[in-house]
Write an enzyme that holds these catalytic residues in place. Structure first.
Site, short mmCIF file in Angstrom:
data_model
loop_
_atom_site.label_atom_id
_atom_site.label_comp_id
_atom_site.label_asym_id
_atom_site.label_seq_id
_atom_site.Cartn_x
_atom_site.Cartn_y
_atom_site.Cartn_z
N ASP A 1 -2.91 5.74 0.14
CA ASP A 1 -3.15 6.73 1.20
C ASP A 1 -2.36 7.98 0.87
OD1 ASP A 1 -4.80 5.18 2.85
OD2 ASP A 1 -3.09 4.21 3.78
N MET B 1 0.84 -1.18 0.00
CA MET B 1 0.00 0.00 0.00
C MET B 1 0.88 1.23 0.00
SD MET B 1 -2.75 1.37 2.83
CE MET B 1 -2.02 0.56 4.21
N PRO B 2 0.85 2.04 -1.06
CA PRO B 2 1.63 3.27 -1.05
C PRO B 2 0.99 4.33 -0.15
CG PRO B 2 0.70 2.85 -3.24
CD PRO B 2 0.24 1.77 -2.34
N THR B 3 1.83 4.97 0.63
CA THR B 3 1.42 6.12 1.42
C THR B 3 2.23 7.30 0.93
OG1 THR B 3 0.90 4.76 3.34
CG2 THR B 3 1.22 7.11 3.74
#
EC number: 5.3.2.-
Length: 60
Positions: free
Chosen positions: A40, A1-3
């Protein structure tokens, strides 16, 4: 998941931030081949007195 953390000078409207979040999410999904729900984005509003470039505060 990239933040993704984005730091911008304070003063942008909620609509501008909404558009930014949408555009960054779309670009991230296109590039990383991921689902939008996995992205995110944290937007930090920074006062110009707390940001400096080349040794000079932006508020000066």
């Amino acid at each position: 998941m990239p933040t993704i953390n984005i730091q911008i000078f304070e003063g942008r409207t909620v609509e501008q931030k909404r558009e930014l979040a949408k555009a960054v999410t779309e670009a991230t999904c296109k590039t990383l081949k991921c689902d939008p729900g996995a992205v995110d984005i944290i937007i930090h509003d920074v006062k110009k007195e707390n940001w400096a470039t080349a040794g000079k505060l932006w508020s000066d």
